[in-house]
Design a protein around this motif. Structure first.
Motif, PDB file in Angstrom:
ATOM      1  N   ASP A 260     -25.245 -69.872   9.667  1.00 39.76           N
ATOM      2  CA  ASP A 260     -23.880 -69.551   9.219  1.00 39.76           C
ATOM      3  C   ASP A 260     -22.946 -69.372  10.408  1.00 39.76           C
ATOM      4  O   ASP A 260     -21.801 -69.816  10.382  1.00 39.76           O
TER       5      ASP A 260
ATOM      6  N   TYR B 228     -21.980 -72.601  12.012  1.00 39.52           N
ATOM      7  CA  TYR B 228     -20.925 -73.240  11.212  1.00 39.52           C
ATOM      8  C   TYR B 228     -19.565 -72.562  11.432  1.00 39.52           C
ATOM      9  O   TYR B 228     -18.574 -73.238  11.731  1.00 39.52           O
ATOM     10  N   HIS B 229     -19.509 -71.240  11.284  1.00 38.63           N
ATOM     11  CA  HIS B 229     -18.224 -70.528  11.370  1.00 38.63           C
ATOM     12  C   HIS B 229     -17.632 -70.520  12.772  1.00 38.63           C
ATOM     13  O   HIS B 229     -16.410 -70.596  12.931  1.00 38.63           O
TER      14      HIS B 229
END
Length: 138
Positions: free
Chosen positions: A11, A14-15
């Motif tokens: 995550d 991605y962020h």
């Protein structure tokens, strides 16, 4: 609560648009009112040499203050999402509430020239949260 340097989860890759083998500064705060937890603030910042994540007297430092140490020349832009959700076990333990209790989650990304500089999750007990806005119509 503390800070540490961690490897990013999928995550966070991605962020924050970082490589899976990069390093990320992980900062956690519990905000109190009369000695009782009301909010849990988690901040993730790509690690850059020179970023100070602790201040001398260990007072709460806002997300934008930490990020402004790296980037003083450019204007930062924030994107925010506000959601009511049932909290998971970790958040429930920290806020001292039962699992699955509704909380307000504010997710924030700070960007510079559309490049992510930080990602934040703020969990607030519902009784301490109020969302207000103004609408303008033409």
């Amino acid at each position: 609560m503390g800070s540490e340097i961690i490897k990013p989860t999928i995550d966070l890759v991605y962020h924050l648009r970082v490589a899976p083998n990069a390093r990320v500064v992980y900062v956690r705060w519990v905000l109190l009112y009369e000695e009782k937890p009301i909010a849990y603030d988690i901040q993730y910042i790509p690690y850059f040499p020179g970023i100070t994540v602790w201040n001398d007297n260990f007072e709460y430092t806002s997300f934008s203050e930490i990020l402004s140490q790296k980037n003083k020349l450019f204007q930062m832009q924030g994107r925010m999402n506000v959601t009511a959700m049932n909290c998971d076990r970790e958040v429930a333990e920290i806020l001292k509430i039962p699992d699955e209790t509704p909380v307000m989650q504010i997710t924030q990304k700070i960007l510079d020239d559309n490049e992510p500089m930080g990602f934040r999750q703020l969990f607030i007990k519902c009784e301490w949260c109020c969302v207000r806005g103004t609408s303008y119509q033409e």
